[in-house]
Design an enzyme around this catalytic site. Structure first.
Site, PDB file in Angstrom:
ATOM      1  N   GLY A 144      -2.915 -16.995  44.630  1.00  0.00           N
ATOM      2  CA  GLY A 144      -3.646 -18.122  45.183  1.00  0.00           C
ATOM      3  C   GLY A 144      -3.068 -19.437  44.684  1.00  0.00           C
ATOM      4  N   CYS A 145      -3.367 -20.507  45.399  1.00  0.00           N
ATOM      5  CA  CYS A 145      -2.740 -21.793  45.078  1.00  0.00           C
ATOM      6  C   CYS A 145      -3.279 -22.376  43.775  1.00  0.00           C
ATOM      7  CB  CYS A 145      -2.916 -22.758  46.249  1.00  0.00           C
ATOM      8  SG  CYS A 145      -4.586 -22.889  46.884  1.00  0.00           S
ATOM      9  N   HIS A 146      -4.616 -22.465  43.639  1.00  0.00           N
ATOM     10  CA  HIS A 146      -5.182 -22.939  42.375  1.00  0.00           C
ATOM     11  C   HIS A 146      -4.688 -22.068  41.218  1.00  0.00           C
ATOM     12  CE1 HIS A 146      -8.108 -25.754  44.032  1.00  0.00           C
ATOM     13  NE2 HIS A 146      -8.589 -24.833  44.831  1.00  0.00           N
ATOM     14  N   ALA A 147      -4.661 -20.756  41.470  1.00  0.00           N
ATOM     15  CA  ALA A 147      -4.301 -19.807  40.413  1.00  0.00           C
ATOM     16  C   ALA A 147      -2.866 -20.010  39.956  1.00  0.00           C
ATOM     17  CB  ALA A 147      -4.515 -18.381  40.912  1.00  0.00           C
TER      18      ALA A 147
END
Lengths: 343, 343, 343, 343
Positions: free
Chosen positions: C148-151
């Site tokens: 994921g992007c935030h991750a």
């Protein structure tokens, strides 16, 4: 206190009515309808209104609305003409922010809005709610067709020139740039942030609904048919319309600045800028005002008029309240005096 | 009518004072100074004010300012402390939007603002102008040090927790996101559109001026030193501050919602949102209000407070007017009741 | 030439795969699916691709996809796990940009994505596609769960500190700010321009799906459970993620700059900025790179890491291509070398 | 490898040259000048270039520049004409992104740029660098006057109509909307975020510098004087120009779509959209392409042409590289093939 109803209060023009009327000393909003959000507080959808209203949405109900002095329709096209006849019969005044009562020619209405008009009697008495053109009629009206946003800015830019007969009535250009809120709160791909931010595009070049209003009203001003090519553009701003209008001067010697200043000198909500200025949409953000500058192009035979409004205020809800003030014999500026928000 | 002077009226907080005071029923702005723009009309710089003021800028002159009841300083740091002593001696009240009268510790002042304090007597009597913490003192004050914008949002987020003693006083995080207008109207590369639009960055991670205000005031609330790591971020919006504050709960069973609601129940300009909500900066755009939500993080031991203000209103000029209302015994909300602009 | 299929090619990550792969010298996109847009040209939806692709969308069909060497899933959660088993059995490699193959714990998957996992065998062999943590496994993998992007931004910010054991593993804060494109092309009120422009808000404070990825992967790095409070914020920019991570140092004397430079010195797509810098999201716009700066807070015991990526590139499609390069033994940087777009 | 020098590399067009040339297989940038930033790395100003260049700025020095095969001037008006003669004498080719070599009429140059032309010999041989109008001359040129951004979009919109003689040559309107980066990196109030975001305004209605280029070049195309009223508008986007051009058809029966498709069928960087389309500026963001749509207005006698470019690419640095490719006998598209960035 004037008792107000708002039909269709979840969209941006409905919310803007709530914002403006919260500062109006002579009205009380009594009914706020939304079929879909019935039971919810308005400030749950618009937390900016927390502390300014306790209203909840209710399902639209004609019996309840009859208890109002005036009902605003902030609904999709087609709703107001269904409900207005019964309300008017009960003595309720109507200000319709949709297009149902704008076009006198029902064939035009059907062409642009793809439906038959169901209240032609009321339509024939309805007044087009642009106070700068129809103030006296608005004062006596029972039903107002509140103008479209592009149409308001375009008409205020061109009316002085056409009324004075100083431009050719054909070959006029109205290049309009609008903020995204003009497309409303309805879900559509073309209104998404990632589809509209940091970019600009024209739309509906081959024909936009506001064309018919512009033709109708400017034709009245000019005393005959006018030829306006109107092209709207989507601009990455929330609020604001900027119309750049171009026309050919019949007489190059006319003092354009004087013409505009004279035409609008008594208008509380039209501001003619000093010669040489360029109006900015932000200078009207949140305010019920149209600011206009008029220029002669370098070729000296083309006039360029720059006209800005906040599409949700002077282009919709503010203008609607201005009409209401006139209809009830109030000071036309009541509730509409707050300065715009800049920066 | 209270006679008002504004020193430094060309910047955003000066213009915002003009906007707010135009709607205030009990004041009249009499003097508006700017050395650089002396002789120009204010509405030439801020056309949004056309029709709302006829004021012209004049060169700052103490003799003229003495004719005012209250003078607002919307100037760079260092100006107010030069002019205030003579004005106060003449009976003029002062609300300083710069940092000159915020920090009690002159060493801190010198450290952050790189100048010696030249009015230490006045400083010692000056009151930090956050009504939610110092209302009674503000009522009696002659000089107000109006809080910084980040500092306002941070303090309103954390004060209830520290006053109640429910969090550890060390290891607190205040992650603040501000709009670009917070950097003022001064020309700098970092405030240009093409440098700030469509992007986000942190700045001053190793130390920001508002840190010292936060430490001073929250230390008073907590009754001892607090350890707050404050990191500001530049966000592509014109107005708005969003502080996300993190702290560790001493006692996980505390009812945080109730704590905040109780603390702010009588505050006219602090709005505690329903449990589970997330405040949006746009819900306070143009309004003098701080909206707050409090959450427990999934780990159940970290409290997360979300706090939003308009940096130019509750973070500057609105708060200054709120202080002025208190200083003159007026209704605290006069001139500050207009709903925010949304969308 | 590697034959590529893209399932779900109408969304932003699908279109971004097309943009990136158009510049990749070793691949050819052969199949591009969309049930809804079947028959339409891709460049009709994304006119930016006119002249760069002639592909049309086709209805997803496993038989056709089996002709590919690798299939990217740019689909909603739940699709990849349905189709992957048959494709893998046919020798096709899978890079899944949805969450189907990210979480090893199927209970966590069910908790966050509200569905049972239907391909647990494949899940157990799937590799989490963050090359900086799992490069060698990715080289040998048949199935990649693309992060994921935030991750991604959070893990790259915190991994060096946790691997080196220099911070407390509990009480970590990851305050993330994302552009709107992270919410995808799906119609929702919260992604509309007029709802998101010129404003900022937090969301999902009480729990966000990426939390579980962060916990899983950072737990591996730390060699034990970590406590991260992760709060995402919606920011008015199209692309970009900025994570501000806060942790407490066990040892204040550690040279943080050196630690980060050493950890990432051989990474082609992680850029450690000079000491004192603040990364800007625009410096990675359109590029497959994470830029990081590490600071000690003024209290000297809190470390602050600033980490930026383009959510659609290093946070999604660029990282997916990076994984593909590794899986096929190509130069890891192929097709990913274009500089970001600034301003 | 072609040895390249860039004079004035700190502004947006200079940085954009670095971005584009980093992907060009046949050139090496050897000299990058800036008096003010001499000694600093280029990627310190533009961190997006980290990893893509090691260049440092140096003070401009003709001796060093003589070692280049081609020198780009990304300087304020007036610099190139000072340095070019000596460089050309030394065999260096010149591409000037300023206006020094655009206008054949030195009186016009003096009128618009307030200085005498100091290199009239070179001016007389210089070629206006719009490949779509002057490809063969560019191939043989030693000095290129690279077109202005508004002028590029306007000319590509109108040239096919004027060349075919299907419109009246007088009374043409070019309503142009530009992003803020067109105003450059120079500090000015009118380029600040808080002054330009969320708003739109026209500027220079009574005369803009690009008018003279437009008149000169379209006059050549039309074989006689043309009358174009050109009005630029500032729009809240970083990059992008959208020209909406209006003209009157002499013959309503002409097939406009066919006319444009035929005119541009062999042009690598002009894309005529399908009939009925509206180009979006984002569809060219970062790409060296002009997308055009042509419409007949509802009145059937007005033609409306919509034309979009990225002002920094096809409107400046991309076009300059396109010219360089032609001057050196390379494939015209080298280094210019990356798809635009959307969303």
């Amino acid at each position: 206190m004037i008792k107000v109803g708002i039909v269709g209060g979840t969209g941006y023009t409905g919310a803007e009515l709530l914002r403006i009327l919260a500062q109006h000393p002579q009205v009380q909003v009594q009914v706020l309808t939304s079929r879909q959000e019935a039971g919810r507080r308005a400030d749950a959808l618009y937390p900016s209104l927390r502390g300014h209203t306790d209203l909840c949405y209710s399902a639209p109900d004609v019996a309840t609305l009859k208890g109002c002095d005036v009902v605003f329709f902030a609904t999709p096209h087609g709703t107001a003409m269904q409900m207005a006849p019964e309300l008017v019969a009960a003595g309720v005044k109507i200000v319709d922010l949709s297009a149902d009562f704008r076009l006198k020619d029902t064939a035009q209405f059907k062409h642009w809005y793809k439906m038959d008009h169901s209240a032609t009697d009321l339509l024939s008495e309805a007044v087009y709610g642009l106070p700068e053109l129809h103030r006296d009629e608005i004062r006596k009206a029972r039903v107002i067709g509140n103008p479209g946003c592009h149409a308001t800015a375009t008409q205020l830019a061109l009316a002085p020139l056409l009324a004075a007969g100083v431009i050719e009535t054909d070959g006029i250009i109205a290049d309009s740039k609008t903020g995204i809120s003009g497309a409303g709160r309805e879900l559509k791909l073309g209104s998404m942030y990632s589809e509209t931010a940091d970019m600009l595009k024209a739309y509906a070049v081959t024909g936009h609904r506001h064309q018919s209003e512009i033709d109708q009203e400017l034709g009245i001003v000019a005393g005959g048919p006018v030829g306006v090519t109107f092209v709207p553009h989507l601009t990455p701003m929330i609020r604001g319309i900027h119309v750049t209008a171009y026309a050919r001067l019949k007489d190059r010697s006319v003092d354009l600045q004087k013409l505009f200043e004279a035409r609008y000198q008594n208008e509380p909500f039209v501001d003619v800028l000093p010669a040489g200025d360029h109006p900015e949409t932000r200078s009207v953000r949140g305010g019920n005002v149209c600011r206009i500058a008029v220029h002669k192009a370098p070729d000296t035979k083309t006039v360029v008029v720059l006209s800005v409004i906040d599409n949700l205020v002077k282009g919709a809800s503010g203008q609607a309240v201005q009409c209401m003030n006139l209809m009830f014999g109030l000071d036309e500026t009541l509730g509409l005096k707050a300065p715009p928000l800049m920066p």
